[in-house]
Structure formats: C-alpha cells, structure tokens
Scaffold this active site. Structure first.
Site, PDB file in Angstrom:
ATOM      1  N   ARG A 187       0.434  -3.535   6.637  1.00 54.33           N
ATOM      2  CA  ARG A 187       0.611  -3.670   5.183  1.00 54.33           C
ATOM      3  C   ARG A 187       2.058  -3.447   4.742  1.00 54.33           C
ATOM      4  O   ARG A 187       2.298  -2.903   3.659  1.00 54.33           O
ATOM      5  CB  ARG A 187      -0.289  -2.701   4.413  1.00 54.33           C
ATOM      6  CG  ARG A 187      -1.764  -3.002   4.523  1.00 54.33           C
ATOM      7  CD  ARG A 187      -2.193  -3.963   3.420  1.00 54.33           C
ATOM      8  NE  ARG A 187      -3.566  -4.389   3.610  1.00 54.33           N
ATOM      9  CZ  ARG A 187      -4.599  -3.931   2.912  1.00 54.33           C
ATOM     10  NH1 ARG A 187      -4.406  -3.046   1.974  1.00 54.33           N
ATOM     11  NH2 ARG A 187      -5.806  -4.356   3.155  1.00 54.33           N
ATOM     12  N   ARG A 217       3.903 -10.631  -7.195  1.00 49.21           N
ATOM     13  CA  ARG A 217       2.465 -10.704  -7.457  1.00 49.21           C
ATOM     14  C   ARG A 217       2.218 -10.971  -8.946  1.00 49.21           C
ATOM     15  O   ARG A 217       1.353 -11.778  -9.294  1.00 49.21           O
ATOM     16  CB  ARG A 217       1.837  -9.382  -7.041  1.00 49.21           C
ATOM     17  CG  ARG A 217       0.341  -9.300  -7.153  1.00 49.21           C
ATOM     18  CD  ARG A 217      -0.038  -7.902  -6.700  1.00 49.21           C
ATOM     19  NE  ARG A 217      -1.449  -7.661  -6.699  1.00 49.21           N
ATOM     20  CZ  ARG A 217      -2.155  -7.349  -7.785  1.00 49.21           C
ATOM     21  NH1 ARG A 217      -1.573  -7.283  -8.960  1.00 49.21           N
ATOM     22  NH2 ARG A 217      -3.446  -7.111  -7.680  1.00 49.21           N
ATOM     23  N   ARG A 265       2.030  -3.107  -2.156  1.00 46.45           N
ATOM     24  CA  ARG A 265       2.278  -2.534  -3.493  1.00 46.45           C
ATOM     25  C   ARG A 265       3.260  -1.383  -3.558  1.00 46.45           C
ATOM     26  O   ARG A 265       3.687  -1.014  -4.648  1.00 46.45           O
ATOM     27  CB  ARG A 265       0.939  -2.105  -4.111  1.00 46.45           C
ATOM     28  CG  ARG A 265       0.129  -3.280  -4.605  1.00 46.45           C
ATOM     29  CD  ARG A 265      -1.287  -2.882  -4.897  1.00 46.45           C
ATOM     30  NE  ARG A 265      -1.943  -2.501  -3.661  1.00 46.45           N
ATOM     31  CZ  ARG A 265      -3.206  -2.090  -3.575  1.00 46.45           C
ATOM     32  NH1 ARG A 265      -3.921  -1.974  -4.660  1.00 46.45           N
ATOM     33  NH2 ARG A 265      -3.726  -1.779  -2.410  1.00 46.45           N
ATOM     34  N   ASP A 311      -4.869 -12.442   3.895  1.00 49.98           N
ATOM     35  CA  ASP A 311      -5.930 -11.435   3.892  1.00 49.98           C
ATOM     36  C   ASP A 311      -6.994 -11.833   4.899  1.00 49.98           C
ATOM     37  O   ASP A 311      -7.170 -13.021   5.167  1.00 49.98           O
ATOM     38  CB  ASP A 311      -6.556 -11.296   2.503  1.00 49.98           C
ATOM     39  CG  ASP A 311      -7.290  -9.970   2.380  1.00 49.98           C
ATOM     40  OD1 ASP A 311      -6.643  -8.956   2.097  1.00 49.98           O
ATOM     41  OD2 ASP A 311      -8.519  -9.945   2.627  1.00 49.98           O
ATOM     42  N   TYR A 318     -18.200  -7.245   5.253  1.00 48.28           N
ATOM     43  CA  TYR A 318     -17.982  -7.700   3.866  1.00 48.28           C
ATOM     44  C   TYR A 318     -18.933  -8.840   3.496  1.00 48.28           C
ATOM     45  O   TYR A 318     -19.375  -8.943   2.351  1.00 48.28           O
ATOM     46  CB  TYR A 318     -16.529  -8.161   3.685  1.00 48.28           C
ATOM     47  CG  TYR A 318     -15.541  -7.012   3.698  1.00 48.28           C
ATOM     48  CD1 TYR A 318     -15.329  -6.237   2.559  1.00 48.28           C
ATOM     49  CD2 TYR A 318     -14.827  -6.686   4.844  1.00 48.28           C
ATOM     50  CE1 TYR A 318     -14.438  -5.184   2.570  1.00 48.28           C
ATOM     51  CE2 TYR A 318     -13.928  -5.629   4.864  1.00 48.28           C
ATOM     52  CZ  TYR A 318     -13.738  -4.880   3.728  1.00 48.28           C
ATOM     53  OH  TYR A 318     -12.860  -3.825   3.733  1.00 48.28           O
TER      54      TYR A 318
HETATM   55  O1  CP3 Z   1       0.087  -6.082   6.814  1.00 51.79           O
HETATM   56  C1  CP3 Z   1       0.580  -6.898   6.012  1.00 51.79           C
HETATM   57  O2  CP3 Z   1       1.641  -6.655   5.372  1.00 51.79           O
HETATM   58  C2  CP3 Z   1      -0.082  -8.255   5.858  1.00 51.79           C
HETATM   59  C3  CP3 Z   1      -0.973  -8.417   4.781  1.00 51.79           C
HETATM   60  C4  CP3 Z   1      -2.414  -7.959   4.836  1.00 51.79           C
HETATM   61  C5  CP3 Z   1      -3.162  -7.773   3.655  1.00 51.79           C
HETATM   62  N1  CP3 Z   1      -4.449  -7.536   3.974  1.00 51.79           N
HETATM   63  C6  CP3 Z   1      -2.611  -7.858   2.302  1.00 51.79           C
HETATM   64  C7  CP3 Z   1      -3.332  -7.192   1.188  1.00 51.79           C
HETATM   65  C8  CP3 Z   1      -3.282  -7.750   5.910  1.00 51.79           C
HETATM   66  C9  CP3 Z   1      -3.002  -7.771   7.405  1.00 51.79           C
HETATM   67  C10 CP3 Z   1      -4.571  -7.496   5.342  1.00 51.79           C
HETATM   68  C11 CP3 Z   1      -5.794  -7.286   6.159  1.00 51.79           C
HETATM   69  C12 CP3 Z   1      -7.002  -6.754   5.513  1.00 51.79           C
HETATM   70  N2  CP3 Z   1      -7.550  -7.123   4.313  1.00 51.79           N
HETATM   71  C13 CP3 Z   1      -7.880  -5.827   6.112  1.00 51.79           C
HETATM   72  C14 CP3 Z   1      -7.725  -5.250   7.484  1.00 51.79           C
HETATM   73  C15 CP3 Z   1      -6.603  -4.291   7.563  1.00 51.79           C
HETATM   74  C16 CP3 Z   1      -6.927  -2.936   7.073  1.00 51.79           C
HETATM   75  O3  CP3 Z   1      -6.247  -2.475   6.140  1.00 51.79           O
HETATM   76  O4  CP3 Z   1      -7.798  -2.312   7.649  1.00 51.79           O
HETATM   77  C17 CP3 Z   1      -8.935  -5.579   5.211  1.00 51.79           C
HETATM   78  C18 CP3 Z   1     -10.095  -4.628   5.413  1.00 51.79           C
HETATM   79  C19 CP3 Z   1      -8.729  -6.430   4.094  1.00 51.79           C
HETATM   80  C20 CP3 Z   1      -9.598  -6.590   2.914  1.00 51.79           C
HETATM   81  C21 CP3 Z   1      -8.921  -6.135   1.691  1.00 51.79           C
HETATM   82  N3  CP3 Z   1      -7.860  -6.814   1.089  1.00 51.79           N
HETATM   83  C22 CP3 Z   1      -9.178  -4.985   0.929  1.00 51.79           C
HETATM   84  C23 CP3 Z   1     -10.270  -3.966   1.258  1.00 51.79           C
HETATM   85  C24 CP3 Z   1      -8.274  -4.982  -0.131  1.00 51.79           C
HETATM   86  C25 CP3 Z   1      -8.218  -4.023  -1.271  1.00 51.79           C
HETATM   87  C26 CP3 Z   1      -7.706  -2.710  -0.795  1.00 51.79           C
HETATM   88  C27 CP3 Z   1      -6.458  -2.342  -1.508  1.00 51.79           C
HETATM   89  O5  CP3 Z   1      -5.520  -1.904  -0.809  1.00 51.79           O
HETATM   90  O6  CP3 Z   1      -6.434  -2.458  -2.731  1.00 51.79           O
HETATM   91  C28 CP3 Z   1      -7.423  -6.099   0.016  1.00 51.79           C
HETATM   92  C29 CP3 Z   1      -6.314  -6.473  -0.847  1.00 51.79           C
HETATM   93  C30 CP3 Z   1      -4.963  -6.577  -0.222  1.00 51.79           C
HETATM   94  N4  CP3 Z   1      -4.687  -7.217   0.950  1.00 51.79           N
HETATM   95  C31 CP3 Z   1      -3.739  -6.107  -0.770  1.00 51.79           C
HETATM   96  C32 CP3 Z   1      -2.716  -6.508   0.108  1.00 51.79           C
HETATM   97  C33 CP3 Z   1      -1.241  -6.301  -0.049  1.00 51.79           C
HETATM   98  C34 CP3 Z   1      -3.593  -5.399  -2.100  1.00 51.79           C
HETATM   99  C35 CP3 Z   1      -3.820  -6.437  -3.155  1.00 51.79           C
HETATM  100  C36 CP3 Z   1      -2.965  -6.280  -4.370  1.00 51.79           C
HETATM  101  O7  CP3 Z   1      -1.773  -6.657  -4.357  1.00 51.79           O
HETATM  102  O8  CP3 Z   1      -3.528  -5.836  -5.370  1.00 51.79           O
END
Ligand code: CP3
Length: 365
Positions: free
Chosen positions: A32, A45, A36, A82, A159
């Site tokens: 990640r 964003r 944010r 994602d 999911y």
């Molecule tokens: O690592 C990176 O920089 C690449 C980007 C990346 C995102 N999601 C961006 C993201 C990667 C590799 C993911 C994978 C992902 N997505 C996983 C597996 C990795 C982990 O963390 O275990 C999972 C379970 C998801 C599903 C997902 N996407 C969730 C549960 C959420 C909400 C959680 C949160 O942090 O709010 C997301 C949203 C998400 N994916 C964000 C980002 C930057 C936040 C969204 C935003 O900008 O509001």
C-alpha cells in the site's frame, strides 16, 4: 550475465533478491505504498472523483503508482489497482462507499449464481488494468521493476460470498462447513481467473507478481491447505516464468500464515511474504536460501518517533540477516495515519544499514 540489466532495468535489486542472488543492500518496498498517507494521493483521488474511478483510469492509476517513488528511494513500484477488480469483472458489482470499504451488489449466495460463475477474459473485462500496467511501465522507464498482483482465490471468495469485509466471515465459513463443494466450485473458477489475470499482467509488462491471501489466516490448519494453498499452487504451476529475457518471480503472502510457512515455501512461488507475527530467523532457516522472504515490520512501528522507527528497521534486518534473499517490507499494508517522515526515515535506514552491514561482512569485521 546480467539479464535484468540487459532488459533495461536501472535498478534490478528487487529481482535479484527475489532470485536469492547477492545485492549491495536489502531492497525495500511497502505494501500500500501508494495510498492515503500521501497528500498527493488524496489530491489525485479527489481529482478522479472516487477510488474506483482512480483505479479505472490508467493515466491516474499510473500517476499514483509513481508518487511514492518521487518521495522515497524504493526498489519497486506496485501497480495501483485493487484485488476486487476480478470479482467485479465476474459481474458481482463492486462499490466503495465513503469510509466503509468494499461491498458487492450481487454476492454469491445461491447455487444457481455459483454454477453460472465464469472466469473473465482479462483483455476484455479487465483491459483497464492491463492498460495501467503498460502505461506504468512506460512512465517508469526502467527505474525499478513493476509488481503486478491479484488476490488469492480464497481471499477473493471471502468477499464474493460475504459481500463485504467481515469480522467473523460467518456466511463464508457457513458455506465452507455446510456446502464445501460450492466453495470449491468458486475457488476453481477463481484459480483460473487469477492465473489468466496474472499472466495477462505479465504479458502487459509486470516484472514480478504477488498473490495477496489476506484472509487465509482465518482458516483451520487443515482447511488452509484445502481451501487456500492448493489453489495458489495451481496458479504457480501455470504462471508465465520468463518475459523479456528475465525471470518473472512470484510472491505469496498469507496474512496470519506463520503456521504454514514451510508449506507455502513449497507451493511453487519464488518468495513468501511474512506478516509481523512471523519469526524471521526461523523462516530463513526453513527457506535455506532456496526461497526468498519478504517482510515483516509491524506497520504500527511507523507511529513512533523516527529514532524508534530506525531501531525497529535494524531489528528486522538483523533478524533476517544479510544472506541473499530478503526483501524488506511491512508485515501488512501501511496505515493511512502514517507520518510521511517516518516512511522516509524507514527507507533511509534500510538502505544505509543493510549497505554498511554488507561492506562490514565483506571486510570481515
Ligand atoms: O500496495 C499498493 O500500493 C497497491 C495498491 C493496492 C490497493 N489495494 C489500493 C487500495 C493493493 C495491492 C490492494 C490490495 C487489496 N485490496 C487487498 C489485499 C491487500 C491487503 O491489504 O491485505 C484487499 C483485502 C483489498 C480490498 C480492499 N480495497 C479493502 C478492504 C479496501 C478498504 C480498506 C481501506 O484501507 O480503506 C480497499 C480500498 C483500497 N485499495 C484503498 C487503496 C489505496 C483505499 C481506498 C481509498 O483511497 O479510499
């Protein structure tokens, strides 16, 4: 012969470490890393209008993929996307509501929907991801390798069945115990979908790939092999291994996977990602220089003052030791509240400490 440099990479430290080859320092990137905690991410964003629009617009996804590299000397970029793009392409209808996380409009709740489930054609339904891979590769111009990724078949199923994140995954677990054959059917389709999706990312230019098995750790000892690892193994059997004259390494990360590290190491991946509960010294012993390891600083270490951040980084580096085959990372994704300066201190410490440690070893001191 240096294959990665021949393929035009200026910094191939990550690929060397994943191949358990010697490096001048321990390469680092952060799960990640685009997110944010970076004000410039929040600005892009906002410009995109929503997280999903950001993910679906290749130019903007490329912009945020590169943002952390402008601030920190990281050794890899990870595609901004994602894991839930795949079930979305299967027709489940992904939505993100503000402050709530992901939700599917049509979760898999009945047998008929499960029987109809099919793996998407990545070049059709996920073309925007492949465009983002190509555009990010162009923008990186060989600075560092680009990592592509997917969720594991099991984590995606969590999911898809539950319809959203959950504390206890009760719907999913009920299906697992009451109708295991239905869950296996979903996992089979997911395994095919993930294989095609990762191979399409590799063909579009991803130079390494990672499987995020975020929820594998909720499974019982026997169920982890049956419902998660066996499907990851099928994927590794069919992944493209060579592209542009370089090996394309694969990384398997299971959060909470500590009890199964030895089995993960034998699943066909090149590297295993460790969360912060894993014993790095023991994992290195079991890996025996044959599989690389990635990890595993507790992300909350970044909330402490910089002196503590640097000490924590050194402890992780000491635990893994300086033999080839370690990629520094966090044990899970970086938190949105993380101070940017803590990340600068962390990456600086990993670079300088691991470099000086290697030169001390070479000098025999
Ligand atoms: O690592 C990176 O920089 C690449 C980007 C990346 C995102 N999601 C961006 C993201 C990667 C590799 C993911 C994978 C992902 N997505 C996983 C597996 C990795 C982990 O963390 O275990 C999972 C379970 C998801 C599903 C997902 N996407 C969730 C549960 C959420 C909400 C959680 C949160 O942090 O709010 C997301 C949203 C998400 N994916 C964000 C980002 C930057 C936040 C969204 C935003 O900008 O509001």
């Amino acid at each position: 012969m240096d294959l990665h440099r021949e393929a035009g990479l200026k910094n191939d430290t990550l690929l060397r470490a994943l191949a358990c080859q010697p490096t001048e320092y321990t390469p680092a990137w952060l799960m990640r890393q685009a997110g944010r905690y970076l004000p410039e991410y929040n600005a892009t964003r906002a410009r995109a209008g929503s997280f999903l629009k950001l993910v679906r617009t290749p130019a903007l996804a490329t912009e945020v993929t590169l943002q952390p590299l402008e601030r920190f000397p990281l050794d890899a970029a990870i595609l901004f996307s994602d894991i839930l793009t795949v079930p979305d392409a299967m027709g489940l209808g992904l939505a993100f509501s503000e402050g709530e996380g992901p939700r599917f409009e049509r979760p898999l709740r009945d047998e008929a929907a499960i029987r109809k489930l099919a793996a998407p054609d990545p070049s059709a339904e996920l073309g925007y991801v492949l465009d983002a891979v190509r555009e990010a590769r162009r923008a990186l111009a060989g600075r560092v390798p680009l990592i592509g990724f997917s969720g594991s078949p099991f984590t995606l199923a969590c999911y898809m069945v539950e319809g959203a994140g959950s504390d206890d995954w009760r719907t999913l677990k009920t299906m697992l115990h009451a109708r295991p054959e239905l869950l296996h059917r979903i996992l089979e389709v997911n395994a095919r979908a993930v294989t095609d999706y990762l191979n399409a990312q590799i063909e579009a230019g991803a130079q390494a790939v990672m499987i995020f098995d975020t929820w594998g750790g909720i499974l019982s000892h026997e169920d982890y092999e049956r419902f998660s690892l066996s499907y990851c193994r099928r994927i590794f059997e069919k992944l493209l291994r060579q592209r542009e004259g370089s090996r394309v390494p694969s990384i398997l990360f299971t959060k909470g996977g500590s009890p199964w590290l030895a089995a993960m190491m034998k699943s066909g991946c090149d590297a295993v990602g460790l969360d912060w509960s894993a014993d790095a010294r023991e994992a290195r012993r079991v890996a025996a220089g044959k599989v690389a390891l990635q990890g595993n600083l507790d992300p909350s270490a970044l909330f402490a003052p910089q002196k503590s951040v640097r000490e924590a980084a050194r402890r992780v580096l000491d635990a893994f030791g300086s033999a080839p085959g370690h990629v520094f990372n966090l044990g899970h994704g970086i938190a949105p509240q993380t101070p940017v300066d803590a990340v600068s201190a962390l990456i600086d410490e990993v670079r300088t400490y691991s470099r000086s440690h290697r030169s001390r070893m070479a000098a025999g001191t």
